[in-house]
Design a protein around this motif. Structure first.
Motif, PDB file in Angstrom:
ATOM      1  N   LYS A   1      -8.660 -27.874 -17.324  1.00  0.00           N
ATOM      2  CA  LYS A   1      -7.837 -26.682 -17.212  1.00  0.00           C
ATOM      3  C   LYS A   1      -7.308 -26.339 -18.601  1.00  0.00           C
ATOM      4  CE  LYS A   1      -3.601 -24.791 -15.302  1.00  0.00           C
ATOM      5  NZ  LYS A   1      -2.391 -24.994 -14.462  1.00  0.00           N
TER       6      LYS A   1
ATOM      7  N   SER B   1      -6.516 -22.839 -19.444  1.00  0.00           N
ATOM      8  CA  SER B   1      -5.742 -21.600 -19.375  1.00  0.00           C
ATOM      9  C   SER B   1      -4.625 -21.747 -18.349  1.00  0.00           C
ATOM     10  CB  SER B   1      -6.644 -20.423 -18.989  1.00  0.00           C
ATOM     11  OG  SER B   1      -5.872 -19.280 -18.673  1.00  0.00           O
TER      12      SER B   1
ATOM     13  N   SER C   1      -3.574 -19.537 -16.565  1.00  0.00           N
ATOM     14  CA  SER C   1      -3.912 -18.706 -15.405  1.00  0.00           C
ATOM     15  C   SER C   1      -4.712 -19.476 -14.364  1.00  0.00           C
ATOM     16  CB  SER C   1      -4.713 -17.475 -15.847  1.00  0.00           C
ATOM     17  OG  SER C   1      -3.974 -16.673 -16.748  1.00  0.00           O
ATOM     18  N   GLU C   2      -5.318 -20.577 -14.766  1.00  0.00           N
ATOM     19  CA  GLU C   2      -6.119 -21.367 -13.836  1.00  0.00           C
ATOM     20  C   GLU C   2      -5.221 -22.197 -12.925  1.00  0.00           C
ATOM     21  OE1 GLU C   2     -10.044 -22.796 -15.874  1.00  0.00           O
ATOM     22  OE2 GLU C   2      -8.404 -23.065 -17.273  1.00  0.00           O
TER      23      GLU C   2
ATOM     24  N   GLN D   1     -11.427 -20.512 -18.803  1.00  0.00           N
ATOM     25  CA  GLN D   1     -11.052 -19.168 -19.238  1.00  0.00           C
ATOM     26  C   GLN D   1     -10.057 -18.553 -18.251  1.00  0.00           C
ATOM     27  OE1 GLN D   1     -12.326 -18.117 -22.210  1.00  0.00           O
ATOM     28  NE2 GLN D   1     -13.389 -20.093 -22.259  1.00  0.00           N
ATOM     29  N   ALA D   2      -9.420 -17.471 -18.687  1.00  0.00           N
ATOM     30  CA  ALA D   2      -8.415 -16.814 -17.850  1.00  0.00           C
ATOM     31  C   ALA D   2      -9.035 -15.866 -16.831  1.00  0.00           C
ATOM     32  CB  ALA D   2      -7.421 -16.053 -18.729  1.00  0.00           C
ATOM     33  N   GLY D   3     -10.322 -15.539 -16.979  1.00  0.00           N
ATOM     34  CA  GLY D   3     -10.988 -14.609 -16.069  1.00  0.00           C
ATOM     35  C   GLY D   3     -12.421 -15.024 -15.835  1.00  0.00           C
TER      36      GLY D   3
ATOM     37  N   SER E   1     -10.209 -17.639  -6.343  1.00  0.00           N
ATOM     38  CA  SER E   1      -9.256 -16.811  -7.081  1.00  0.00           C
ATOM     39  C   SER E   1      -9.924 -15.502  -7.475  1.00  0.00           C
ATOM     40  CB  SER E   1      -8.745 -17.552  -8.322  1.00  0.00           C
ATOM     41  OG  SER E   1      -7.794 -16.759  -9.012  1.00  0.00           O
TER      42      SER E   1
ATOM     43  N   GLN F   1      -9.095 -15.064 -11.301  1.00  0.00           N
ATOM     44  CA  GLN F   1      -9.598 -15.975 -12.338  1.00  0.00           C
ATOM     45  C   GLN F   1     -11.019 -16.460 -12.080  1.00  0.00           C
ATOM     46  OE1 GLN F   1      -6.132 -16.337 -11.195  1.00  0.00           O
ATOM     47  NE2 GLN F   1      -6.000 -14.917 -12.911  1.00  0.00           N
TER      48      GLN F   1
END
Length: 288
Positions: A97, A99, A101-102, A124-126, A160, A229
């Motif tokens: 992990k 980011s 955001s994850e 990554q965040a996306g 997500s 995400q």
């Protein structure tokens, strides 16, 4: 380069392709078609020739197994060094992990520290859009498995993304492009806004006793209008079926009209549901 199956096999010479880097400092690859690989010894040799026509070679032997057996498990904690039997195409990657955001990772099944997972644009965040991304699992050998064993594939999953992206688990006994059956499609229920890691189980009775290895793959294609995400996976296992009961049916309603009574409820999210049964009785003392 060449490859050959067994001592009596036919030697096949192939040209490798530069997949990354430059000519004199890069990575060259070649994918041997699955139809040309069988259980036994696979002989490999790679040769390199420079402009002075000097050639150097290196050879290896690999023992090819029909597939992983019941009892196989993968928690991706050694993903940094190797992921034996996996093929990652498109946006799939293994990562820690990285980011905020994850989501936090799920607990490991053996109680050890859990640092790695596999997912779309992991770390990554996306996630990437409009790319067919495939995660191929090691082939599974069910040749000596009976239906009574309830062979089951399970995985911890975190969804997500919204419902417009396409996310499937698929199965095949041949690996041909037109021979993949959908086992599961991620359907995002709009009434559940808080997502969490969930253990999904998939019954493989249909393939018990198959002489051909079972191939599973996760297919993801992100939609441009989607948010979130991505699709996260961890703690995979090939085992006997569990004996956990499904969750209680939610949102049960009854509407009475001139035609009779209409029942409705919210479908369960468990992936190993065999079905629903509806029973009735007359009066308090009647029998179901």
């Amino acid at each position: 380069s060449y490859y050959m199956e067994g001592a009596e096999g036919t030697k096949k010479t192939v040209e490798m392709t530069l997949s990354s880097g430059v000519q004199n400092n890069g990575v060259y690859t070649y994918t041997i078609p699955a139809s040309e690989i069988a259980a036994g010894t696979l002989h490999l040799e790679a040769s390199v020739t420079d402009y002075a026509l000097t050639t150097v070679s290196d050879s290896r032997e690999m023992e090819i197994l029909p597939g992983v057996k019941m009892g196989w498990a993968q928690d991706f904690e050694k993903a940094e060094s190797a992921l034996p039997g996996f093929i990652l195409e498109g946006c799939w990657a293994a990562s820690k992990k990285l980011s905020s955001s994850e989501p936090d990772l799920p607990a490991s099944r053996d109680g050890s520290d859990n640092e790695y997972y596999i997912g779309t644009d992991a770390g990554q965040a996306g996630f990437c859009r409009q790319v067919d991304s495939y995660l191929y699992l090691p082939p599974m050998d069910l040749s000596d498995v009976a239906r009574e064993d309830s062979p089951t594939f399970s995985v911890d999953m975190y969804n997500s993304f919204s419902g417009v992206s396409r996310a499937f688990l698929q199965a095949s006994l041949t690996g041909d492009d037109d021979d993949w059956d959908d086992i599961f499609q991620v359907i995002i229920r709009p009434d559940i806004t808080e997502r969490s890691w969930e253990t999904k189980s998939f019954n493989l009775d249909k393939y018990a006793g198959s002489s051909e290895p079972l191939q599973l793959r996760f297919w993801f294609n992100g939609h441009n209008a989607d948010e979130g995400q991505g699709w996260y996976l961890d703690n995979m296992a090939f085992t006997k079926g569990d004996d956990l009961a499904p969750g209680q049916v939610q949102g049960l309603k009854a509407n009475i009209s001139a035609k009779g009574m209409k029942l409705s409820f919210v479908a369960n999210e468990e992936t190993d549901m065999a079905g629903y049964s509806i029973e009735s009785k007359e009066g308090l003392n009647g029998e179901w």
